[in-house]
Motif scaffolding. Structure first.
Motif, short mmCIF file in Angstrom:
data_model
loop_
_atom_site.label_atom_id
_atom_site.label_comp_id
_atom_site.label_asym_id
_atom_site.label_seq_id
_atom_site.Cartn_x
_atom_site.Cartn_y
_atom_site.Cartn_z
N ALA B 85 0.68 -1.13 -0.15
CA ALA B 85 -0.08 0.06 0.04
C ALA B 85 0.96 1.33 -0.04
CB ALA B 85 -1.05 -0.01 1.19
N LEU B 86 2.01 1.02 0.62
CA LEU B 86 2.69 2.34 0.97
C LEU B 86 3.33 2.79 -0.10
CD1 LEU B 86 4.15 2.48 4.63
CD2 LEU B 86 2.58 3.95 3.65
N ALA B 87 4.23 1.72 -0.66
CA ALA B 87 5.07 1.79 -2.01
C ALA B 87 4.18 2.17 -3.23
CB ALA B 87 5.77 0.55 -2.29
N GLY B 88 3.06 1.28 -3.27
CA GLY B 88 1.98 1.69 -4.63
C GLY B 88 1.48 3.10 -4.48
N THR B 89 1.16 3.55 -3.32
CA THR B 89 0.70 5.08 -3.05
C THR B 89 1.59 6.04 -3.49
OG1 THR B 89 -0.67 4.24 -1.42
CG2 THR B 89 -0.58 6.44 -1.84
N PHE B 90 2.91 5.75 -2.89
CA PHE B 90 4.00 6.96 -3.26
C PHE B 90 4.15 6.93 -4.81
CE2 PHE B 90 8.54 7.44 -3.65
CZ PHE B 90 8.82 8.75 -3.32
N PHE B 91 4.45 5.74 -5.66
CA PHE B 91 4.86 5.71 -6.88
C PHE B 91 3.61 6.18 -7.61
CE2 PHE B 91 8.63 2.88 -5.43
CZ PHE B 91 9.43 3.87 -5.71
N GLY B 92 2.52 5.87 -7.10
CA GLY B 92 1.05 6.17 -7.86
C GLY B 92 1.09 7.54 -7.91
N ILE B 93 1.20 8.52 -6.56
CA ILE B 93 1.10 9.73 -6.63
C ILE B 93 2.15 10.47 -7.36
CG2 ILE B 93 1.61 11.67 -5.40
CD1 ILE B 93 0.39 10.10 -2.90
N LEU B 94 3.28 9.95 -7.75
CA LEU B 94 4.26 10.55 -8.36
C LEU B 94 3.87 10.34 -9.96
CD1 LEU B 94 7.83 9.28 -7.25
CD2 LEU B 94 6.81 11.56 -6.87
N VAL B 95 3.12 9.26 -10.29
CA VAL B 95 2.71 9.20 -11.50
C VAL B 95 1.55 10.14 -11.92
CG1 VAL B 95 1.54 7.49 -13.31
CG2 VAL B 95 3.50 6.76 -11.81
N SER B 96 0.70 10.20 -11.06
CA SER B 96 -0.40 10.93 -11.29
C SER B 96 -0.29 12.47 -11.29
CB SER B 96 -1.44 10.74 -9.88
OG SER B 96 -0.82 11.36 -8.86
N PRO B 98 2.28 14.39 -12.89
CA PRO B 98 2.17 14.92 -14.40
C PRO B 98 0.93 14.49 -15.31
CG PRO B 98 3.75 13.19 -13.91
CD PRO B 98 3.23 13.40 -12.51
N LEU B 99 0.39 13.52 -14.82
CA LEU B 99 -0.95 12.98 -15.66
C LEU B 99 -2.00 14.19 -15.50
CD1 LEU B 99 -1.37 9.17 -15.37
CD2 LEU B 99 -1.18 10.69 -17.30
N ALA B 100 -2.14 14.35 -14.03
CA ALA B 100 -3.14 15.53 -13.61
C ALA B 100 -2.97 16.96 -14.58
CB ALA B 100 -3.03 15.75 -12.23
N TRP B 101 -1.47 17.31 -14.55
CA TRP B 101 -1.29 18.39 -15.02
C TRP B 101 -1.41 18.47 -16.56
CZ3 TRP B 101 4.30 20.01 -17.04
CH2 TRP B 101 4.14 21.15 -17.27
N SER B 108 -2.52 22.70 -19.07
CA SER B 108 -2.03 21.62 -19.68
C SER B 108 -1.04 21.89 -20.62
CB SER B 108 -3.08 20.58 -20.19
OG SER B 108 -2.20 19.61 -21.06
N PRO B 109 0.13 21.47 -20.69
CA PRO B 109 1.24 21.84 -21.71
C PRO B 109 0.79 21.29 -22.90
CG PRO B 109 1.94 20.32 -20.23
CD PRO B 109 0.67 20.52 -19.63
N LEU B 110 -0.18 20.36 -22.99
CA LEU B 110 -0.38 19.53 -24.26
C LEU B 110 -1.51 20.22 -25.07
CD1 LEU B 110 -0.84 15.92 -23.07
CD2 LEU B 110 1.20 16.97 -23.82
N GLY B 111 -2.28 21.43 -24.44
CA GLY B 111 -3.15 21.93 -25.34
C GLY B 111 -4.21 21.21 -25.47
#
Ligand SMILES: Nc1ncnc2c1ncn2[C@@H]1O[C@H](COP(=O)(O)OP(=O)(O)OP(=O)(O)O)[C@@H](O)[C@H]1O
Ligand SMILES: [Mg+2]
Lengths: 233, 269
Positions: B85-96, B98-101, B108-111
């Motif tokens: 749970a801890l490791a998954g949440t940590f990396f999940g937040i890191l992934v989320s 830039p995706l959110a941005w 968004s920089p993707l326009g």
């Protein structure tokens, strides 16, 4: 429905111009148009050597905003960071990259300049206060410090003295007047204070319902001349 | 618009008129609900028959298993569950992040291509965690790594959505002010949006940690590591006292995690 209509004006470098008009006349909108912050539905803007219609290109935006200091009517401070960080943000278009994001990241010289700008607006001792804990007038002064810290060649200030007490108001207007005079910087400000308009500007432009109804040198004007700007016909 | 002739002012109705479309929708929804209840809800007779059996099952589950060797193995599995749970949440937040941005409207920089980021986040979020777990078990084999990958994807789907919403709702005036100062999109993100959204980001992250703990408990059922594996085999081998011990332990872990995140939330607020 366009908000501005047939507005045509020419402001020379180093000129100090006051823009006046009733609530909703379109002052803020005109200032935003000049900075390319709202798209033009017709007409064009030439500012700081860049000409655009519609919206400025990315290159024009960069070139133009590098030399621009904009004080917003509602200040637009980042609420959860300190006064100093907000002023450091004034360097954000100057090529410092991430070092202009927050005072912690800023180079020493930038932090010192930001501190000096805060002192110039009389807020030196409040550098550490979070923006959302400042009073209206203090927040306004931080916004002004942020707009002048990078020594812009054009200052656009939307009601910079609106939330200031009378003494602070004249201090700030004097500061603008001096900056504009000393560095050949152009000043365009809006105000609901006719004394400010007449004494700190070389020229007064009045907007009414989106059109220019008066454009004259302030030395030729008396407060009575400005009365009709705020009253129905 | 209707006008009151006495005052010649427009009348301000307190309730907007009921339009036929909404009425029809409400009726259709009601009919659907009634039909669904008939198909899958236990009838009173069935419920009456099942209740005694549930009682006897509970009886066989008590008291919970206390064999030290079993409790030791269970503790290791619980630890693994929390680690997933801890490791998954940590990396999940890191992934989320830039995706959110990339998916956030106006930031968004993707326009116009921000829908692509939105699609990825939707895919992560809408496919249930057990389905992701099956996928990763097939891809990387049985065990905790598959579980962690599942939680990463799950968290990225959850945080990706709520981070993006917080970003879109962040203070516009400060964003415009930095824009007028020549800020790039990434400058606006880190100088204005992130400070403004920090409380919301932290809240969402803590909540997603709670979800991840609950999720990681069941992942073992499909072989993706953690305590779920033990629970499944206890039921399959009719070792009901072991099952009850595991359920109690899960209860303690999930409740403990909720207490911890509540405490952190209070500290931050
Ligand atoms: N974001 C917006 N969307 C739509 N209309 C807007 C927007 N901002 C301003 N307007 C409209 O444009 C008109 C001019 O507004 P503007 O803010 O420029 O007035 P102003 O002269 O600055 O007034 P004030 O003295 O109250 O600051 C108003 O009628 C307002 O409703
Ligand atoms: Mg205005």
């Amino acid at each position: 429905m366009p908000i501005l209509n047939g507005v045509s004006l020419d402001i020379r470098q180093g000129e100090r111009v006051a823009l006046i008009g009733a609530n909703g006349a379109g002052k803020s909108t005109l200032l935003r148009c000049l900075a390319g912050l709202v798209p033009l539905s017709a007409g064009d803007v030439e500012i700081l050597g860049e000409t655009f219609s519609g919206s400025p290109s990315a290159r024009q935006r960069k070139a133009l905003r590098r030399q621009l200091g904009f004080v917003f009517q509602f200040h637009g401070l980042v609420r959860r960071t300190s006064a100093l960080s907000n002023v450091v943000n004034g360097y954000i278009g100057q090529g410092h990259g991430m070092r202009a994001w927050h005072q912690m990241l800023a180079p020493h010289t930038v932090r010192e300049e930001a501190r000096a700008a805060l002192e110039a607006v009389g807020l030196g001792e409040k550098w550490d206060a979070r923006a959302d804990t400042l009073s209206g007038g203090q927040s306004q002064r931080v916004a002004i410090a942020r707009a002048i810290v990078h020594k812009p060649s054009l200052i656009i200030a939307d009601e910079p003295a609106a939330s200031l007490d009378p003494a602070a108001g004249s201090d700030i207007m004097t500061l603008f007047h001096r900056l504009a005079g000393a560095r050949g910087c152009t000043l365009l400000f809006t105000s609901h204070d006719m004394n400010h308009a007449l004494s700190y500007a070389d020229r007064v432009i009045a907007l009414k319902a989106g059109t220019v109804m008066l454009d004259a040198a302030s030395s030729d004007l008396t407060p009575a001349d400005l009365e009709p700007v705020f009253h129905g016909d | 618009m209707a006008t009151d002739i006495r005052t010649e002012k427009p009348v301000m109705p307190r309730i907007a008129r009921l339009d036929p479309l909404r009425f029809a929708l409400a009726v259709a929804l009601g009919a659907l609900l009634v039909a669904s209840i008939g198909e899958v809800t236990p009838s009173p007779e069935r419920l009456a028959g099942a209740l005694p059996r549930m009682g006897s099952l509970l009886d066989r589950m008590l008291p919970p298993e206390t064999d030290p060797a079993f409790l030791g193995r269970m503790a290791m599995r619980l630890l693994e569950t929390v680690q997933i749970a801890l490791a998954g949440t940590f990396f999940g937040i890191l992934v989320s992040f830039p995706l959110a941005w990339c998916g956030a409207m106006g930031l968004s920089p993707l326009g116009p291509f921000r829908w692509a980021a939105r699609m990825v986040v939707s895919l992560f979020r809408t496919v249930p965690d057990l389905v992701w777990a099956l996928f990763f078990v097939s891809a990387v084999g049985l065990g905790a790594v598959a579980g962690t990958l599942t939680i990463i994807v799950d968290t990225a789907g959850f945080c990706g959505r709520f981070f993006a919403e917080a970003m879109e709702d962040s203070d516009r005036q400060s964003r415009e002010a930095l824009d007028a100062g020549g800020a790039r999109k990434i400058d606006i993100l880190f100088a204005a949006v992130v400070p403004d959204c920090m409380p919301s980001f932290i809240n969402t992250s803590l909540f997603s940690l709670e979800l991840a703990v609950r999720s990681s408990v069941v992942l073992g059922i499909v072989g993706a590591g953690g305590i779920g594996q033990e629970l499944k085999s206890a039921f399959e081998l009719f070792q009901y006292p072991k099952a009850s011990a595991i359920i109690l332990a899960i209860f303690v872990i999930v409740l403990g995690m909720e207490q911890l995140t509540d405490w952190l939330r209070r500290r931050i607020a």
